[in-house]
Structures are given as C-alpha cells and as structure tokens.
Design a protein around this motif. Structure first.
Motif, short mmCIF file in Angstrom:
data_model
loop_
_atom_site.label_atom_id
_atom_site.label_comp_id
_atom_site.label_asym_id
_atom_site.label_seq_id
_atom_site.Cartn_x
_atom_site.Cartn_y
_atom_site.Cartn_z
N THR A 28 3.34 -5.70 -12.16
CA THR A 28 2.00 -5.20 -12.48
C THR A 28 0.94 -5.88 -11.64
N LEU A 29 1.03 -7.20 -11.53
CA LEU A 29 0.03 -7.94 -10.76
C LEU A 29 0.14 -7.64 -9.27
N ALA A 30 1.36 -7.72 -8.73
CA ALA A 30 1.54 -7.53 -7.28
C ALA A 30 1.21 -6.12 -6.84
N SER A 31 1.43 -5.14 -7.71
CA SER A 31 1.15 -3.75 -7.33
C SER A 31 -0.34 -3.50 -7.14
N LYS A 32 -1.17 -4.36 -7.72
CA LYS A 32 -2.61 -4.20 -7.56
C LYS A 32 -3.14 -4.82 -6.28
N VAL A 33 -2.26 -5.52 -5.55
CA VAL A 33 -2.67 -6.19 -4.31
C VAL A 33 -2.16 -5.35 -3.13
N PRO A 34 -3.04 -4.73 -2.36
CA PRO A 34 -2.58 -3.86 -1.26
C PRO A 34 -1.63 -4.56 -0.29
N ALA A 35 -1.86 -5.84 -0.02
CA ALA A 35 -1.03 -6.54 0.96
C ALA A 35 0.40 -6.75 0.47
N LEU A 36 0.63 -6.58 -0.83
CA LEU A 36 1.96 -6.86 -1.39
C LEU A 36 2.73 -5.60 -1.77
N LYS A 37 2.14 -4.43 -1.58
CA LYS A 37 2.80 -3.20 -2.04
C LYS A 37 4.13 -2.96 -1.33
N GLU A 38 4.17 -3.22 -0.03
CA GLU A 38 5.42 -3.02 0.70
C GLU A 38 6.48 -4.01 0.26
#
Length: 654
Positions: free
Chosen positions: A628-638
């Motif tokens: 949930t947290l990482a999905s909100k960070v564009p740099a971490l989506k991949e």
C-alpha cells in the motif's frame, strides 16, 4: 458496346474526374517513362484481344516479378504503405463505400451503376500501369471486397467483371508471396472432356461438374502444393454438321438464306456452350486456380489446341464454313472462356464466388506461413541462453519485435475483408501455439528489470563515503533480487545468479565509513537525511481503536521505501521520525518475536497496522502495508511490480 471499349471510356471518365478533383486539369503532369511504357503495353494487349474478338481474363496481366524489398508484402503492409493514398484510390474507395442500391430505381439502374464501378476499378489499374498496380489494388482492397459482398445477394453484377477484378487481386498476391510460388495446377486437358452424347441439353455438362471444393495436399518430399487430381472435365458436345439437300430445299421454300440459317444455328449453339460452361465453373476452385496461374493469353490458346486435336472436322479446311476453320475454333474457345469466366464470378450463397473462395484460401495460406515463420524465429530466440545484460536486452528486444509482428498479422487477419468466415464456408486459420515463446519473453523482461536494479545497486555503492546503513540496505536489495529469481525460467537463472553474486562481492568488498556511528533506534534524529526524499506522499489510516493517524511515504536515492511518521500514535507522540522500511523478504525467515523487534525500530503506526497474532499473519499484514505504501510512490511502482511477479509479498493476493 464491347467491354473493352467501355473500359476505355470509363478510363477517360475516371481521368477527367480525378484531374478535376485534384486541381491538375490546368497543369497536367507528364507521366513517367516507365508508367507510360506500361500503359502503352497494356493498350497493345487490349487491342490484340479486341481484334481477335476475345474477352480473355488476361487482358489485365499482373506483374509476376518477386517483390525484393520485403517478403509477403501483399498481406503484411508497412505503416507507410498503409497510409499511402492517391486521388484515384480515394475517389474509388468513396464511390464503392457510398454506393447505395436504394437510391436507384429498378434492377437495370442498379446493375448499370454497380457494373460501372467495377469497370472503373479495372480502368484505374490500367491507368496506374504495371509499376503502381499493387499500390492502387492495395489502397482500394477493402472497399472493393466489401462492395462485391454487399452486391452479391442482389445478383446485379456482371460476373465476368467480378472475375476480372478477383483475378487481379489473386495475381497480385501470387506475385508478392513466395509462400504461394510452389502451387501447381492441373493442365487444361483435365478440365475438358469430349462428350459421347449427342444431346444438346444443358444437363449434359452440369452432371459432370467437378466437386465444388477441390482439395489441396502437400507432397512432403518435394514440398510442392498440388491441386487434387480428382478433377472431372467439362463435356464439350460438338458434332459435325451434316448437309442435307432436303433441308436446303425447305429453307428456300421458306425464303430463308442457307448462310443466315447456319449463322443462327451456330449462334444458338455457342450460347448453349457458354451457359453449360458457366454452370460447370460455378464454385469450381480448381478451375479458378487454373485461371489465375496460367500466363496471359495462354489459356485460350490451350483450349483452341485441345478443340483442334479432339474434333478433327474443325481442322479440315472448308471453304463453305462460315469464317473458316480458324474462325470456328476462335468462337468455340471464346464461348467456353466466357462461360467459365462468368461462372467463376458467380456467388454461391452463403459463400462467395469460386475466385473469392480461392483468394480467401490463398490469403490464409500466406497468413499461416507468416505466423509459422515468426514462430520458428521466436522458437530459436527462446532457446538462446543470455550471457550478460547486453545480450539479455538484445534477446528481449528481438522477441518483442517478433511478438509485435505476430500481433500485427493477427489484427490484419481479423479485419481482412477477403477472408471468409466459418459461416461463409471459410476454413479456420491454425495459429501456431506460442506459449513457450511468450513464457521466455516474460522471463527475459523480469530478468532485464532485475539486471537494471543490480546495475543501480552498483551505481549506488560507488558513492563515498559509504555508510554502514547504506551498505546494509544495498545488500538487502540484492537479497530481494535473489528472491525474485523464481519468476524466471531455468534458462535465465545462471545469468541472474552471476550478476547478483558479482554485485554482492563488489558491495561486500567496499570499506565502510569508520566515522559513521551506528543508528540509535530511540533517537528522533533523521539518520537518513530528509533531503534524500524528494517528494512525500501522505496517507491517513484508521485502525478503529485509535484516532486516525498519518504516514508519509517516499523513496530515497537507493530506491528504498522511506516513511515519516510520529514516533507514537497517541500523546505524547514524540515528534516525527524518518525510517527506511525493510522489504517483506527481510521477515521471511524471522520468528514472531524477531519481527516485533524490527517493528520497535519503526514508528508505532507500523506495529499497529502490521502485527497479527501469528508470524504468518504478521508477514501477510506487513506485505499488504508495504504494498500500500510503496504503490503510492511513483519511483517504486516498477519495483513493486517486480516483487509481485517474484512472489515476495506473502499476503493473500500473491
């Protein structure tokens, strides 16, 4: 009015309309020498056919030279070729698509309008010349076939015109498709049969019509496609005229000249032969193949030769025979040719005419061959082992290119108006399975992303001085990448293993900063430096037992998830702290108490959201929270996507 004269007139009308439309009437451009030469050659062919009173399907011969610029160009067209338009093509496309039979009064008016459009198509091909024949045919292809299918139920089209248009397209396909060059057809002798019956009834030839769906088979030794040999011939019923003095006297008594009566009888017989030939040709794909594969003018010459060989009385010179022996052979061969042409262009509901069925089969054969060719290429690439990141990137790019071409062909097949559906009697296209190739491509995509992250780890390790926390985080990142290897095929494991191991050796060999103090978990200081996170994303949580609380999330330069939150949820909150959130894989081998120890170093909000009653439950809840947290960070989506494919997350969605 003869057909060829009509074509010339329609040709001139088309030219006038196009020059008016494009504004070139006042300043016409001189045609190129090659185009002019081709047009003149076409004109000479038409002149010879007209002088011989022959309406041959070879009036408009297709250029049979191979297209050296690209194989199978007749089916798969480049984007430039698809976008190419001409004034003639635009005019014809619009006229064909906009033709509405309901705007005409009566059968004759509809037939006249429809046949004029077909003649305009033929005239446009003549005007384009051999050099641009393929282009104009490709440009108006969909409009032509849609028009023919739309008008077939009304039975208003001149089926000989339909045949001529179909033959143009099939020959264009043959000229540009190496896959069809091996096709062989039966000789003319298999399509003609000397009748033993003296009856002139039309049923004499109808009963001898061949099967309407001649089969094709492959000789696995020579790889040559052959037409089924089980072909029955068209029974030609001609008998020598016996002169009778009594009949001559009767004609004189009735005031009828003997020559006039002979011409009347001959004309009736020719019409009968034409009708019988038409019935024989309807739905006859073997005969359709003979027409499209026989060189220009050759087919009628072969018919004349067969007639002369099988009917001796036609070979005897007789001065009292109207038109001479050559004239009779010409008339008979023309009658057969005209009948065959008319029959081949006659539709068979719910399917189309024989030439249309043949075009559909040939197109499907080309599509199938192209798909198999791409599968062979992809199969070779899929078994090639990658050695390094450059090789991985090249393999991935090559497989993606093949997959793109395959999808493009599949899309063209779905929209190709020449292909007959199953309801229309068409055969299904066998699409070669590509599961293995698709799996390798997916594996290479994952491997490529893993190697890019390995490269990023190496890049991050080059910064000086190297803090202990940074080194630990880099090693954890490599462990996470190692955990993603199950998403790869076995063939890609060695490359991933080698690159990750080499990177680990590099990071472990680096000297840590001796002045870097160990972080104090109870300290409120920002050991990472807030400046490392360029953007914070705010999320609000409510667990139902406390007041809503906020967690800010972002990413640092090492592509790690960083959170900023109050040290405690309730007062006294203790101020905000910034921490790197460990990836779920860190908890994989930990016990419940060990996980609680990890959470104690993080803001209290993490413990409230992640801790469960068991170790497995805690891992699942923590995976959901991290996602949930990482999905909100564009740099971490991949990275999140890679972790999902690698099975890193242990929640129920994995």
């Amino acid at each position: 009015m003869p057909l060829l004269r009509k074509l010339h007139e329609e040709n001139e009308k088309l030219f006038d309309r196009l020059t008016e439309k494009s504004g070139l009437a006042s300043s016409p451009q001189a045609p190129s020498p090659s185009s002019n030469q081709a047009t003149n050659a076409q004109g000479r062919d038409i002149g010879r056919s007209n002088s011989a009173k022959t309406q041959s399907p070879d009036v408009f011969p297709a250029t049979m030279s191979q297209d050296k610029t690209g194989n199978s160009g007749a089916i798969v067209k480049s984007s430039n070729e698809l976008a190419k338009t001409t004034p003639a093509g635009e005019y014809l496309t619009s006229a064909l698509m906009d033709f509405d039979p309901n705007h005409f009064e009566g059968f004759a008016a509809i037939a006249d309008g429809a046949n004029k459009l077909l003649m305009l198509v033929l005239a446009a091909v003549i005007k384009a010349g051999a050099a641009r024949e393929h282009e104009i045919l490709a440009e108006i292809r969909d409009a032509v076939f849609s028009f023919i299918r739309k008008m077939e139920p009304r039975k208003v089209m001149d089926t000989m015109l339909v045949s001529r248009v179909r033959i143009l397209y099939i020959r264009s396909l043959l000229a540009r498709s190496p896959e069809l060059q091996s096709i062989k057809v039966s000789p003319i002798e298999r399509f003609l049969e000397k009748s033993n019956s003296t009856s002139r009834s039309r049923g004499s030839s109808r009963g001898s019509s061949p099967g309407r769906s001649p089969g094709y088979h492959h000789d696995h030794v020579s790889r040559v496609a052959l037409i089924d040999e089980n072909v029955q011939g068209f029974k030609v019923n001609i008998k020598q005229e016996k002169k009778s003095k009594f009949s001559s006297i009767v004609l004189k008594l009735r005031g009828i000249e003997e020559e006039t009566w002979r011409q009347h009888v001959t004309g009736g017989k020719l019409r009968e032969i034409t009708e019988e030939a038409k019935a024989f040709a309807i739905g006859n794909k073997a005969l359709a193949a003979l027409f499209v594969h026989t060189p220009a003018g050759e087919l009628q010459r072969q018919i004349r030769a067969w007639l002369a060989e099988n009917f001796d009385f036609l070979s005897v010179t007789g001065g009292d025979v109207a038109g001479g022996t050559t004239g009779q052979l010409e008339l008979l061969s023309t009658a057969i040719m005209d009948g065959w042409m008319a029959g081949l262009g006659t539709a068979q509901p719910p399917s189309t005419d024989a030439l249309g069925q043949l075009l559909s089969e040939y197109s499907k054969r080309v599509y199938t061959s192209q798909l198999q060719h791409l599968k062979d290429i992809a199969g070779t690439l899929a078994t090639e082992e990658a050695d390094d990141p450059v090789h991985v990137s090249k393999l991935r790019s090559a497989l993606e290119s093949v997959d793109h071409k395959r999808r493009k062909i599949m899309q063209q097949m779905r929209t190709d108006t020449a292909l007959l559906t199953k309801e229309e009697g068409g055969s299904p296209i066998r699409n070669p399975p590509t599961a293995a190739e698709d799996a390798r491509l997916a594996s290479l995509i994952s491997l490529d992303n893993i190697l890019k992250q390995v490269k990023e780890v190496i890049k991050q390790s080059s910064t000086r001085p190297l803090r202990k926390s940074k080194k630990k985080a880099l090693l954890e990142s490599l462990d996470d990448l190692l955990a993603q290897m199950p998403s790869l095929l076995d063939i890609d494991h060695p490359c991933a293993q080698k690159q990750i191991t080499d990177a680990r050796n590099v990071v472990e060999s680096l000297q840590e900063d001796p002045d870097d103090p160990a972080p104090d978990p109870n300290s409120n200081s920002n050991t990472l430096g807030e400046s490392e996170v360029s953007q914070w994303n705010v999320l609000q949580f409510n667990n139902g037992t406390t007041a809503p609380f906020i967690i800010k999330c972002g990413a640092n330069s090492s592509c790690e998830l960083v959170i900023k939150a109050d040290q405690r949820v309730q007062e006294p909150k203790g101020g905000e702290v910034i921490r790197v959130v460990p990836r779920p894989s860190v908890l994989a081998e930990m016990g419940f108490e060990e996980m609680k120890g990890v959470f104690e170093q993080l803001p209290e909000a993490v413990s409230l959201l992640a801790l469960a009653r068991s170790a497995d439950g805690t891992r699942a809840r923590y995976s959901r929270l991290y996602r949930t947290l990482a999905s909100k960070v564009p740099a971490l989506k991949e990275i999140v996507a890679e972790m999902e494919r690698g099975g890193v997350f242990k929640d129920v969605r994995s």
